[in-house]
Design a protein around this motif. Sequence first.
Motif, short mmCIF file in Angstrom:
data_model
loop_
_atom_site.label_atom_id
_atom_site.label_comp_id
_atom_site.label_asym_id
_atom_site.label_seq_id
_atom_site.Cartn_x
_atom_site.Cartn_y
_atom_site.Cartn_z
N CYS A 125 -1.87 -8.98 19.71
CA CYS A 125 -3.10 -9.57 19.92
C CYS A 125 -3.49 -9.39 21.31
O CYS A 125 -4.90 -9.09 21.58
CB CYS A 125 -2.63 -11.09 19.87
SG CYS A 125 -2.62 -11.66 18.31
N ARG A 126 -2.55 -9.05 22.40
CA ARG A 126 -3.14 -8.86 23.62
C ARG A 126 -3.25 -7.27 24.17
O ARG A 126 -3.55 -7.07 25.17
CB ARG A 126 -2.09 -9.60 24.56
CG ARG A 126 -2.55 -11.09 24.46
CD ARG A 126 -3.88 -11.61 24.77
NE ARG A 126 -4.25 -11.46 25.67
CZ ARG A 126 -4.22 -12.02 26.85
NH1 ARG A 126 -3.63 -13.40 26.87
NH2 ARG A 126 -5.00 -11.74 28.15
N LEU A 232 -8.27 -5.42 0.71
CA LEU A 232 -8.48 -6.66 0.48
C LEU A 232 -8.49 -7.24 1.92
O LEU A 232 -9.10 -8.68 2.05
CB LEU A 232 -7.34 -7.18 -0.20
CG LEU A 232 -7.39 -6.78 -1.88
CD1 LEU A 232 -6.18 -7.28 -2.53
CD2 LEU A 232 -8.71 -7.11 -2.48
N MET A 233 -7.61 -6.81 2.89
CA MET A 233 -7.57 -7.63 4.16
C MET A 233 -9.00 -7.82 4.83
O MET A 233 -9.99 -6.87 4.83
CB MET A 233 -6.68 -7.20 5.19
CG MET A 233 -5.26 -6.88 4.37
SD MET A 233 -4.13 -5.83 5.44
CE MET A 233 -2.55 -5.69 4.32
N LYS A 234 -8.90 -8.81 5.86
CA LYS A 234 -10.18 -8.83 6.74
C LYS A 234 -10.29 -7.73 7.76
O LYS A 234 -9.22 -6.97 7.89
CB LYS A 234 -9.84 -9.93 7.87
CG LYS A 234 -9.84 -11.40 7.15
CD LYS A 234 -9.86 -12.51 8.20
CE LYS A 234 -10.14 -13.98 7.87
NZ LYS A 234 -10.24 -14.93 8.65
N ASP A 235 -11.45 -7.35 7.97
CA ASP A 235 -11.56 -6.27 8.95
C ASP A 235 -11.11 -6.81 10.37
O ASP A 235 -11.43 -7.90 10.87
CB ASP A 235 -13.25 -6.10 9.27
CG ASP A 235 -13.71 -5.28 7.67
OD1 ASP A 235 -13.15 -4.89 7.40
OD2 ASP A 235 -14.99 -5.57 7.98
N GLY A 236 -10.15 -5.76 10.98
CA GLY A 236 -9.74 -6.28 12.77
C GLY A 236 -8.44 -7.01 12.26
O GLY A 236 -7.95 -7.60 13.05
N VAL A 237 -7.64 -7.02 11.07
CA VAL A 237 -6.38 -7.96 10.77
C VAL A 237 -5.70 -7.34 11.69
O VAL A 237 -5.54 -5.92 12.14
CB VAL A 237 -6.28 -7.69 9.41
CG1 VAL A 237 -5.73 -6.35 9.10
CG2 VAL A 237 -5.07 -8.65 9.20
N VAL A 238 -4.42 -7.95 12.23
CA VAL A 238 -3.30 -7.62 12.75
C VAL A 238 -2.01 -7.76 12.08
O VAL A 238 -2.22 -8.46 11.22
CB VAL A 238 -2.79 -8.47 13.96
CG1 VAL A 238 -1.67 -8.22 14.52
CG2 VAL A 238 -4.10 -8.41 15.14
N LEU A 239 -1.42 -6.48 11.78
CA LEU A 239 -0.27 -6.32 10.71
C LEU A 239 1.10 -6.39 11.39
O LEU A 239 1.18 -5.22 12.37
CB LEU A 239 -0.49 -5.17 9.93
CG LEU A 239 0.44 -5.00 8.84
CD1 LEU A 239 0.76 -6.18 7.79
CD2 LEU A 239 0.15 -3.57 8.07
N GLY A 260 -10.15 1.11 11.58
CA GLY A 260 -10.67 -0.27 12.26
C GLY A 260 -10.24 -1.23 11.41
O GLY A 260 -10.32 -2.50 11.83
N LYS A 261 -9.90 -1.09 10.15
CA LYS A 261 -9.51 -2.24 9.33
C LYS A 261 -8.39 -2.99 9.95
O LYS A 261 -8.42 -4.36 9.93
CB LYS A 261 -9.26 -1.69 7.69
CG LYS A 261 -8.59 -2.72 6.86
CD LYS A 261 -9.61 -3.99 6.63
CE LYS A 261 -10.65 -3.59 5.24
NZ LYS A 261 -11.31 -4.81 4.88
#
Length: 333
Positions: A125-126, A232-239, A260-261
């Motif tokens: 995130c950071r 299927l995931m949001k654009d800009g997801v963190v995994l 960038g997905k």
Amino acid sequence: MSSTALIVGCVSFADDYLKELQKSHTITYSTSRSRQEFFDDCAGKYKDVTAIYYSSESHAVTGVFDKELIDHLPRALKFITFCAAGYDSIDVTACTARNIMVSNTPTAVDAATADIAVLLILSCCRNANQASENIRSGRWRHGMAMGIDPEGKTLGILGMGGIGKTIAKRMSGFEMKIIYHNRTRLDKKTEEKYNATWVDFETLLRTSDIISVSVPLNKDTTSLLSYREFTLMKDGVVLVNTARGKVICEDALVNALESGKVVSAGLDVFEGEPTVHPGLLAHSRSVIFPHIGTFTKESQKKMEMVALGNLEAALTRNTLITPISEHKKFFKN
């Protein structure tokens, strides 16, 4: 010389417990120096062994406990007590066919692994990895992407077992909406305890801002997240993945990072570890650790204590305390 129980690997932190067991039971270390020598010894000096304590340090000598190795184990063997939570390095089908019962250490790893998941979530995130690289190279914040706050985001937990629940507990302090997916939904009281809402698999992928993977590796979860799932995931997801590397198709993940997905990936496990995909090594927004989920003295001791507890139960009561899920049906509650 024959023995009742055999240590294949090592006991490094619970040696006092082992010494106590050795006062009343014959427990010796494997002295085999190669996989073939281990096979030969199983037909010779280990032929009367009824229980094996197995830790992954033995892989350098024996390799994994695949069908070939299981088929060579002593005919007298009844139990394998594995010093780990994930047991994909053991061919459970081959063990079951030989009536060899297996145990693992499911609860001992929960806290430490969840801590690493939380560390990866916050680091992703950071943008902590790029920040560290920038300052070490004298670039301060030049060219560095801005991070995101976890507050108000949706955290999707794939696999709400002991580790998943502990992640939910840890992350609840960040005022996140927590959703989860299990094949079997938890009871309402447990959901309320962890402030978590069950959703189906695709809903979790579509609606999560951050996805944390905590599922065991098996035939159903191998490549659970691949090209289709990333679309299927949001654009800009963190995994984040602290489960097993093979749960995620790394080629698909690298593609999603480059497009960038996936804005950032935090990984403690890899498909071909210790080899890491070059695309993950090169990407500035991948936070990667060398499988340190349980790499603490306290966690290692907890795991060894559970594995030795299972060994003691096998030797004294012909049972196991924490049999793997596939073998629970063979034991009375």
